[in-house]
Write a protein that holds these residues in place. Structure first.
Motif, PDB file in Angstrom:
ATOM      1  N   PHE A   1       5.071  21.551   4.188  1.00 12.95           N
ATOM      2  CA  PHE A   1       5.859  21.718   2.970  1.00 12.95           C
ATOM      3  C   PHE A   1       5.164  21.151   1.745  1.00 12.95           C
ATOM      4  O   PHE A   1       5.256  21.718   0.662  1.00 12.95           O
ATOM      5  CB  PHE A   1       7.271  21.115   3.137  1.00 12.95           C
ATOM      6  N   THR A   2       4.406  20.053   1.889  1.00 15.83           N
ATOM      7  CA  THR A   2       3.684  19.537   0.728  1.00 15.83           C
ATOM      8  C   THR A   2       2.532  20.459   0.370  1.00 15.83           C
ATOM      9  O   THR A   2       2.254  20.690  -0.802  1.00 15.83           O
ATOM     10  CB  THR A   2       3.182  18.094   0.951  1.00 15.83           C
ATOM     11  N   GLY A   3       1.870  20.999   1.372  1.00 16.99           N
ATOM     12  CA  GLY A   3       0.757  21.917   1.142  1.00 16.99           C
ATOM     13  C   GLY A   3       1.188  23.207   0.465  1.00 16.99           C
ATOM     14  O   GLY A   3       0.436  23.789  -0.316  1.00 16.99           O
ATOM     15  N   ARG A   4       2.403  23.646   0.763  1.00 14.34           N
ATOM     16  CA  ARG A   4       2.936  24.859   0.123  1.00 14.34           C
ATOM     17  C   ARG A   4       3.542  24.552  -1.249  1.00 14.34           C
ATOM     18  O   ARG A   4       4.039  25.438  -1.926  1.00 14.34           O
ATOM     19  CB  ARG A   4       4.001  25.498   1.019  1.00 14.34           C
ATOM     20  N   GLY A   5       3.509  23.285  -1.673  1.00 12.85           N
ATOM     21  CA  GLY A   5       4.042  22.910  -2.978  1.00 12.85           C
ATOM     22  C   GLY A   5       5.556  22.888  -3.031  1.00 12.85           C
ATOM     23  O   GLY A   5       6.146  23.005  -4.101  1.00 12.85           O
ATOM     24  N   GLU A   6       6.195  22.705  -1.875  1.00 11.26           N
ATOM     25  CA  GLU A   6       7.655  22.687  -1.817  1.00 11.26           C
ATOM     26  C   GLU A   6       8.241  21.299  -2.064  1.00 11.26           C
ATOM     27  O   GLU A   6       9.443  21.157  -2.275  1.00 11.26           O
ATOM     28  CB  GLU A   6       8.131  23.199  -0.452  1.00 11.26           C
ATOM     29  N   GLY A   7       7.411  20.266  -2.003  1.00  8.59           N
ATOM     30  CA  GLY A   7       7.916  18.911  -2.186  1.00  8.59           C
ATOM     31  C   GLY A   7       6.802  17.897  -2.207  1.00  8.59           C
ATOM     32  O   GLY A   7       5.610  18.242  -2.230  1.00  8.59           O
ATOM     33  N   ILE A   8       7.208  16.653  -2.170  1.00  7.93           N
ATOM     34  CA  ILE A   8       6.297  15.515  -2.264  1.00  7.93           C
ATOM     35  C   ILE A   8       6.722  14.493  -1.220  1.00  7.93           C
ATOM     36  O   ILE A   8       7.914  14.368  -0.909  1.00  7.93           O
ATOM     37  CB  ILE A   8       6.308  14.932  -3.695  1.00  7.93           C
ATOM     38  N   ALA A   9       5.762  13.773  -0.672  1.00  8.59           N
ATOM     39  CA  ALA A   9       6.039  12.755   0.343  1.00  8.59           C
ATOM     40  C   ALA A   9       5.275  11.486  -0.004  1.00  8.59           C
ATOM     41  O   ALA A   9       4.325  11.509  -0.795  1.00  8.59           O
ATOM     42  CB  ALA A   9       5.627  13.262   1.725  1.00  8.59           C
ATOM     43  N   ALA A  10       5.709  10.396   0.594  1.00  9.73           N
ATOM     44  CA  ALA A  10       5.000   9.127   0.419  1.00  9.73           C
ATOM     45  C   ALA A  10       5.123   8.294   1.684  1.00  9.73           C
ATOM     46  O   ALA A  10       6.155   8.323   2.369  1.00  9.73           O
ATOM     47  CB  ALA A  10       5.554   8.339  -0.759  1.00  9.73           C
ATOM     48  N   GLN A  11       4.066   7.580   1.978  1.00 15.36           N
ATOM     49  CA  GLN A  11       4.054   6.567   3.024  1.00 15.36           C
ATOM     50  C   GLN A  11       3.742   5.250   2.340  1.00 15.36           C
ATOM     51  O   GLN A  11       2.958   5.215   1.385  1.00 15.36           O
ATOM     52  CB  GLN A  11       2.975   6.859   4.060  1.00 15.36           C
ATOM     53  N   ALA A  12       4.351   4.183   2.816  1.00 13.06           N
ATOM     54  CA  ALA A  12       4.083   2.872   2.235  1.00 13.06           C
ATOM     55  C   ALA A  12       4.040   1.833   3.338  1.00 13.06           C
ATOM     56  O   ALA A  12       4.677   1.987   4.387  1.00 13.06           O
ATOM     57  CB  ALA A  12       5.171   2.509   1.219  1.00 13.06           C
ATOM     58  N   SER A  13       3.286   0.789   3.082  1.00 11.49           N
ATOM     59  CA  SER A  13       3.287  -0.361   3.980  1.00 11.49           C
ATOM     60  C   SER A  13       3.424  -1.615   3.142  1.00 11.49           C
ATOM     61  O   SER A  13       3.017  -1.655   1.975  1.00 11.49           O
ATOM     62  CB  SER A  13       2.015  -0.407   4.835  1.00 11.49           C
ATOM     63  N   ALA A  14       4.023  -2.612   3.751  1.00 12.76           N
ATOM     64  CA  ALA A  14       4.188  -3.905   3.084  1.00 12.76           C
ATOM     65  C   ALA A  14       3.866  -4.998   4.086  1.00 12.76           C
ATOM     66  O   ALA A  14       4.222  -4.902   5.262  1.00 12.76           O
ATOM     67  CB  ALA A  14       5.614  -4.060   2.567  1.00 12.76           C
TER      68      ALA A  14
ATOM     69  N   ASP B   1       0.859  -1.178   0.000  1.00 12.93           N
ATOM     70  CA  ASP B   1       0.000   0.000   0.000  1.00 12.93           C
ATOM     71  C   ASP B   1       0.900   1.234   0.000  1.00 12.93           C
ATOM     72  O   ASP B   1       1.814   1.336   0.823  1.00 12.93           O
ATOM     73  CB  ASP B   1      -0.888  -0.004   1.251  1.00 12.93           C
ATOM     74  N   VAL B   2       0.661   2.145  -0.936  1.00 14.37           N
ATOM     75  CA  VAL B   2       1.444   3.379  -1.045  1.00 14.37           C
ATOM     76  C   VAL B   2       0.484   4.563  -1.054  1.00 14.37           C
ATOM     77  O   VAL B   2      -0.515   4.546  -1.776  1.00 14.37           O
ATOM     78  CB  VAL B   2       2.304   3.404  -2.333  1.00 14.37           C
ATOM     79  N   THR B   3       0.800   5.571  -0.251  1.00 17.60           N
ATOM     80  CA  THR B   3       0.043   6.822  -0.256  1.00 17.60           C
ATOM     81  C   THR B   3       0.990   7.945  -0.633  1.00 17.60           C
ATOM     82  O   THR B   3       2.009   8.151   0.032  1.00 17.60           O
ATOM     83  CB  THR B   3      -0.584   7.118   1.116  1.00 17.60           C
ATOM     84  N   ILE B   4       0.660   8.668  -1.699  1.00 12.85           N
ATOM     85  CA  ILE B   4       1.437   9.817  -2.147  1.00 12.85           C
ATOM     86  C   ILE B   4       0.789  11.062  -1.551  1.00 12.85           C
ATOM     87  O   ILE B   4      -0.434  11.227  -1.609  1.00 12.85           O
ATOM     88  CB  ILE B   4       1.454   9.920  -3.691  1.00 12.85           C
ATOM     89  N   ILE B   5       1.621  11.947  -0.983  1.00 12.17           N
ATOM     90  CA  ILE B   5       1.116  13.163  -0.335  1.00 12.17           C
ATOM     91  C   ILE B   5       1.678  14.364  -1.081  1.00 12.17           C
ATOM     92  O   ILE B   5       2.889  14.607  -1.057  1.00 12.17           O
ATOM     93  CB  ILE B   5       1.540  13.197   1.145  1.00 12.17           C
ATOM     94  N   CYS B   6       0.789  15.081  -1.783  1.00 12.18           N
ATOM     95  CA  CYS B   6       1.216  16.264  -2.548  1.00 12.18           C
ATOM     96  C   CYS B   6      -0.012  17.045  -2.997  1.00 12.18           C
ATOM     97  O   CYS B   6      -1.106  16.498  -3.076  1.00 12.18           O
ATOM     98  CB  CYS B   6       2.057  15.866  -3.767  1.00 12.18           C
ATOM     99  N   GLU B   7       0.193  18.312  -3.293  1.00  8.36           N
ATOM    100  CA  GLU B   7      -0.858  19.122  -3.892  1.00  8.36           C
ATOM    101  C   GLU B   7      -0.868  18.904  -5.404  1.00  8.36           C
ATOM    102  O   GLU B   7      -1.913  18.858  -6.031  1.00  8.36           O
ATOM    103  CB  GLU B   7      -0.638  20.603  -3.573  1.00  8.36           C
TER     104      GLU B   7
ATOM    105  N   SER C   1      -2.320  17.881   1.506  1.00  4.83           N
ATOM    106  CA  SER C   1      -2.131  18.341   2.886  1.00  4.83           C
ATOM    107  C   SER C   1      -3.024  19.530   3.183  1.00  4.83           C
ATOM    108  O   SER C   1      -2.806  20.238   4.171  1.00  4.83           O
ATOM    109  CB  SER C   1      -0.669  18.729   3.124  1.00  4.83           C
ATOM    110  N   GLU C   2      -4.015  19.771   2.317  1.00  2.63           N
ATOM    111  CA  GLU C   2      -4.958  20.880   2.502  1.00  2.63           C
ATOM    112  C   GLU C   2      -4.223  22.206   2.699  1.00  2.63           C
ATOM    113  O   GLU C   2      -4.625  23.035   3.518  1.00  2.63           O
ATOM    114  CB  GLU C   2      -5.888  20.593   3.679  1.00  2.63           C
ATOM    115  N   GLY C   3      -3.119  22.379   1.965  1.00  2.00           N
ATOM    116  CA  GLY C   3      -2.379  23.627   2.025  1.00  2.00           C
ATOM    117  C   GLY C   3      -1.433  23.751   3.204  1.00  2.00           C
ATOM    118  O   GLY C   3      -0.775  24.776   3.367  1.00  2.00           O
ATOM    119  N   LEU C   4      -1.340  22.723   4.047  1.00  2.00           N
ATOM    120  CA  LEU C   4      -0.502  22.787   5.245  1.00  2.00           C
ATOM    121  C   LEU C   4       0.861  22.145   5.013  1.00  2.00           C
ATOM    122  O   LEU C   4       0.995  21.194   4.249  1.00  2.00           O
ATOM    123  CB  LEU C   4      -1.197  22.077   6.409  1.00  2.00           C
TER     124      LEU C   4
END
Length: 181
Positions: free
Chosen positions: A151-164, A107-113, A146-149
């Protein structure tokens, strides 16, 4: 197991997390879960900067209690510069096979605007499935903002969470420890 008896297999679950800063220098596309996604900026990274596959590698290494992606592919080593993260994930899957284990679910969740993940979700699931020799039915890729909150919310980067989740035989040193349960 080879005889089809999975009652002795123990599930192991772990998570991974990764972030990459967006770069002002080069335009995209950016790699996300093995797929080139069009984007007006690239990411700052040592390898190809695939935040989804990096988080997934950490999750898989976690299920094996085998460190993290940086331990296996140190960013201080130039041989990993600009390398495709597909190679990192393939290596993590080889480690699973070497442990006589089986990946069961990812399972992968990408966090970005931005960029929007929805149009590429099925291609990402298919690509991860190809690398891991799994069915796309065993792969989940989701996205959220991130609903604008932050570093991802400000569009400064991208994050991901994953589970295996994997299934593996008990380790011989701990076998008797767990049989009483």
């Amino acid at each position: 197991s080879e005889d089809g008896n999975t009652s002795l297999l123990i599930p192991r679950f772990a998570t991974g997390y990764d972030v990459h800063k967006f770069s002002d220098i080069a335009p995209g596309p950016i790699m996300i879960c093995g797929v080139a996604v069009p984007h007006e900026v690239n990411v700052t990274s040592h390898s190809d900067g695939d935040v989804g596959l990096h988080a997934l590698c950490d999750a898989i290494f976690g299920t094996l209690a085998d460190g993290d992606i940086g331990a296996h592919f140190p960013p201080s080593e130039m041989r990993w510069r600009n390398v495709s993260s597909d190679q990192f994930l393939a290596y993590a899957c080889e480690k699973v096979a070497s442990a006589s284990a089986q990946l069961h679910h990812i399972d992968v969740t990408i966090i970005c605007e931005h960029p929007k993940i929805g149009p590429y979700r099925d291609a990402m699931r298919k690509r991860i499935a190809e690398i891991c020799a799994l069915s796309p039915a065993q792969i989940s890729v989701k996205a959220t903002t991130s609903e604008g909150l932050g570093f991802t919310g400000r569009g400064e980067g991208i994050a991901a969470q994953a589970s295996a989740t994997l299934l593996m035989l008990p380790f011989p040193s701990t076998d008797s420890q767990y049989r009483k349960y």
